[in-house]
Design a protein around this motif. Structure first.
Motif, PDB file in Angstrom:
ATOM      1  N   UNK A  43       1.124  -1.562   0.163  1.00 38.20           N
ATOM      2  CA  UNK A  43       0.049   0.062   0.639  1.00 38.20           C
ATOM      3  C   UNK A  43       1.023   1.588   0.029  1.00 38.20           C
ATOM      4  N   UNK A  44       0.321   1.871  -1.111  1.00 39.28           N
ATOM      5  CA  UNK A  44       0.224   1.966  -2.346  1.00 39.28           C
ATOM      6  C   UNK A  44       0.478   1.079  -3.295  1.00 39.28           C
ATOM      7  N   UNK A  45      -0.629   0.279  -3.831  1.00 41.60           N
ATOM      8  CA  UNK A  45       0.802  -0.313  -4.681  1.00 41.60           C
ATOM      9  C   UNK A  45      -0.605  -0.314  -7.054  1.00 41.60           C
ATOM     10  N   UNK A  46       0.229  -0.732  -7.108  1.00 39.05           N
ATOM     11  CA  UNK A  46      -0.117  -0.398  -9.077  1.00 39.05           C
ATOM     12  C   UNK A  46      -0.332  -1.288  -9.625  1.00 39.05           C
ATOM     13  N   UNK A 103      -2.633   3.430 -10.276  1.00 40.09           N
ATOM     14  CA  UNK A 103      -1.720   3.863  -8.507  1.00 40.09           C
ATOM     15  C   UNK A 103      -3.108   3.274  -7.377  1.00 40.09           C
ATOM     16  N   UNK A 104      -2.898   2.876  -7.075  1.00 36.47           N
ATOM     17  CA  UNK A 104      -4.150   2.638  -5.702  1.00 36.47           C
ATOM     18  C   UNK A 104      -4.097   2.632  -4.790  1.00 36.47           C
ATOM     19  N   UNK A 105      -4.894   3.096  -3.691  1.00 38.04           N
ATOM     20  CA  UNK A 105      -4.732   3.198  -2.136  1.00 38.04           C
ATOM     21  C   UNK A 105      -5.427   1.730  -2.182  1.00 38.04           C
ATOM     22  N   UNK A 130      -5.480   6.714 -12.732  1.00 35.90           N
ATOM     23  CA  UNK A 130      -4.254   6.344 -14.195  1.00 35.90           C
ATOM     24  C   UNK A 130      -3.349   7.515 -14.093  1.00 35.90           C
ATOM     25  N   UNK A 131      -1.846   7.299 -13.860  1.00 41.01           N
ATOM     26  CA  UNK A 131      -0.507   8.061 -13.687  1.00 41.01           C
ATOM     27  C   UNK A 131       0.332   7.819 -14.309  1.00 41.01           C
ATOM     28  N   UNK A 132       0.640   7.235 -15.234  1.00 40.41           N
ATOM     29  CA  UNK A 132       1.073   6.713 -16.496  1.00 40.41           C
ATOM     30  C   UNK A 132       1.013   5.932 -18.257  1.00 40.41           C
ATOM     31  N   UNK A 133       1.821   6.419 -19.176  1.00 44.27           N
ATOM     32  CA  UNK A 133       1.236   5.909 -20.423  1.00 44.27           C
ATOM     33  C   UNK A 133       2.954   5.636 -20.481  1.00 44.27           C
ATOM     34  N   UNK A 134       3.791   4.205 -21.459  1.00 49.56           N
ATOM     35  CA  UNK A 134       4.891   4.274 -21.617  1.00 49.56           C
ATOM     36  C   UNK A 134       4.963   4.718 -22.922  1.00 49.56           C
ATOM     37  N   UNK A 135       6.171   4.735 -23.229  1.00 45.99           N
ATOM     38  CA  UNK A 135       6.802   5.806 -23.817  1.00 45.99           C
ATOM     39  C   UNK A 135       6.933   5.253 -25.449  1.00 45.99           C
ATOM     40  N   UNK A 136       6.714   3.907 -25.495  1.00 45.89           N
ATOM     41  CA  UNK A 136       6.631   3.007 -26.470  1.00 45.89           C
ATOM     42  C   UNK A 136       5.836   2.414 -26.830  1.00 45.89           C
ATOM     43  N   UNK A 168      -8.245  10.482 -13.872  1.00 46.68           N
ATOM     44  CA  UNK A 168      -9.173   9.406 -14.819  1.00 46.68           C
ATOM     45  C   UNK A 168      -9.019   8.459 -14.027  1.00 46.68           C
ATOM     46  N   UNK A 169     -10.253   8.201 -13.318  1.00 42.63           N
ATOM     47  CA  UNK A 169     -10.254   6.789 -12.511  1.00 42.63           C
ATOM     48  C   UNK A 169     -10.602   5.710 -13.298  1.00 42.63           C
ATOM     49  N   UNK A 170      -9.748   5.008 -12.170  1.00 46.34           N
ATOM     50  CA  UNK A 170      -9.881   3.561 -13.029  1.00 46.34           C
ATOM     51  C   UNK A 170     -10.180   2.504 -12.183  1.00 46.34           C
ATOM     52  N   UNK A 171     -10.568   1.483 -12.254  1.00 46.29           N
ATOM     53  CA  UNK A 171     -11.378   0.854 -11.046  1.00 46.29           C
ATOM     54  C   UNK A 171     -11.135  -0.882 -11.612  1.00 46.29           C
ATOM     55  N   UNK A 172     -10.893  -1.256 -10.290  1.00 48.34           N
ATOM     56  CA  UNK A 172      -9.793  -2.430 -10.582  1.00 48.34           C
ATOM     57  C   UNK A 172     -11.137  -4.253 -10.416  1.00 48.34           C
ATOM     58  N   UNK A 173     -11.379  -5.106 -11.296  1.00 56.28           N
ATOM     59  CA  UNK A 173     -12.147  -6.120 -10.557  1.00 56.28           C
ATOM     60  C   UNK A 173     -11.416  -7.225 -10.550  1.00 56.28           C
ATOM     61  N   UNK A 174     -11.870  -8.000 -10.092  1.00 59.11           N
ATOM     62  CA  UNK A 174     -11.330  -9.627  -9.683  1.00 59.11           C
ATOM     63  C   UNK A 174     -12.261 -10.334 -10.987  1.00 59.11           C
TER      64      UNK A 174
END
Length: 386
Positions: A211-214, A276-278, A257-263, A237-243
């Motif tokens: 905690x926190x985790x990505x 990134x999630x609390x 949403x925190x990061x987009x890859x550079x390629x 932007x809000x990102x929801x994670x489901x099982x």
């Protein structure tokens, strides 16, 4: 003669009567014209509302910091001060290694420093005397230069001794293994009493931040402009994670949403991104596979229908609209579509459109509207059984 004529007329009349009777009995029955049969269909009403758009994908949960704890000096593991699964903070003492040899080396370096410092003090006193003697030629210039060089040599020796002490102190600090990050201790690989080597690749255990985790996930490269707008927006932007899936799965957490890859990944045509999630309840776990759901936009006052309502024609999409007890074709423009809903233009809010049974329809066909199938729950089934 007249009697024969009357007999012939009577016989003819009998033949005609028999023929008429036979024709009336054998003629086909007249065909009745029946009204066209109504086609059973199910319908829905067009709804106008604000509809959010989402994109989904598969992601993997990653720790923001994960460290394998390894020894930095050779020695016997004397103490393990933490348990498997224990939560630790950065700087907490985790284990100790036998430090007697390193302490002896440190003491030796300190003794050498004292000896060199004493020699330097004597040499500096002699140098002061020689400087005074050179003013009246009491000693030669060569003797003075030699004494000055000796002082410089001893100063360098003192610096070397100090460096040896600092190196020994660093080695001594390695005998106390401290946590580099805040996180959870993993499964232990080594027990107390084992001899540890720096070359050991396995390590003692790992410390992983929970905690926190990505969550890292991939989306089609066509989503790159949308992701860039979401990352650089004023509100993350809000990102929801489901099982499981997003319909009936379990929501594990909501992050940003925190990061987009550079390629872009060339062989798959996808772009990697990270959220990134609390995670105070630790529902998200490193290595876990999750389904992510991101709201990409919202359509204001959109006309929403189920996907099966819209039919594909030769030139355009269309739908069957119920008008009275008949149907008519209405052109439809598809604004957005996914597996759950379709946003359209063409019909009006409140229009009744056919959602099932279109295969038998044509413009002007009579329809019979069926009731929507009811969902029978366990309680209802038990009551019916009674």
């Amino acid at each position: 003669m007249r009697k024969q004529i009357r007999t012939a007329i009577a016989a003819s009349a009998i033949v005609v009567l028999i023929a008429l009777t036979s024709w009336s009995l054998t003629r086909p029955a007249p065909t009745k014209v029946s009204a066209p049969t109504a086609i059973p269909v199910r319908v829905i009403s067009v709804v106008k509302e604000d509809v959010p758009r989402y994109v989904t994908g598969i992601g993997s949960v990653l720790s923001l910091h994960s460290v394998i704890v390894r020894p930095q000096v050779d020695g016997i593991l004397t103490k393990l001060l933490v348990k498997e699964g224990q939560q630790v903070k950065a700087g907490d003492l985790l284990a100790t290694i036998d430090d007697r040899s390193i302490r002896a080396t440190l003491a030796q370096a300190q003794a050498q420093l004292g000896q060199s410092q004493a020699q330097l003090d004597v040499a500096q006193i002699d140098l002061k005397r020689y400087r005074l003697l050179t003013t009246d030629n009491g000693i030669s210039k060569q003797t003075f230069d030699q004494q000055q060089a000796l002082v410089h040599q001893l100063q360098a020796t003192v610096l070397g001794n100090q460096a040896s002490i600092e190196a020994a102190q660093v080695q001594l600090s390695y005998t106390q293994i401290r946590s580099p990050v805040t996180g959870r201790v993993g499964i232990r690989n080594v027990d107390e009493g084992n001899f540890l080597r720096v070359s050991d690749a396995q390590g003692l255990f790992s410390v992983t931040q929970i905690d926190p985790i990505a969550v890292e996930f991939s989306l089609p490269q066509q989503m790159l402009p949308t992701l860039q707008a979401l990352v650089h927006g004023s509100t993350p932007a809000a990102v929801q994670a489901y099982i499981g899936n997003t319909d009936n799965g379990t929501l594990l957490g909501v992050g940003k949403l925190t990061l987009i890859d550079n390629q872009v990944t060339a062989n798959t045509g996808t772009i990697r991104a990270k959220a990134e999630f609390s995670n105070p309840t630790e529902k998200l776990w490193p290595g876990q596979l999750v389904t992510i759901k991101i709201q990409t936009a919202i359509d204001r006052d959109a006309l929403k229908v189920p996907p099966q309502v819209v039919q594909r024609g030769i030139d355009q999409h269309f739908a069957y609209r119920v008008n009275g007890n008949k149907v008519e074709v209405v052109p439809v423009q598809v604004v957005y579509q996914d597996s759950e809903l379709t946003l359209i233009k063409g019909p009006n809010a409140g229009d009744v459109l056919v959602s099932d049974g279109q295969s038998r329809l044509k413009p002007g066909a009579r329809v019979e509207i069926l009731a929507a199938p009811s969902i029978v729950g366990p309680d209802t089934a038990m009551e019916t059984a009674r």
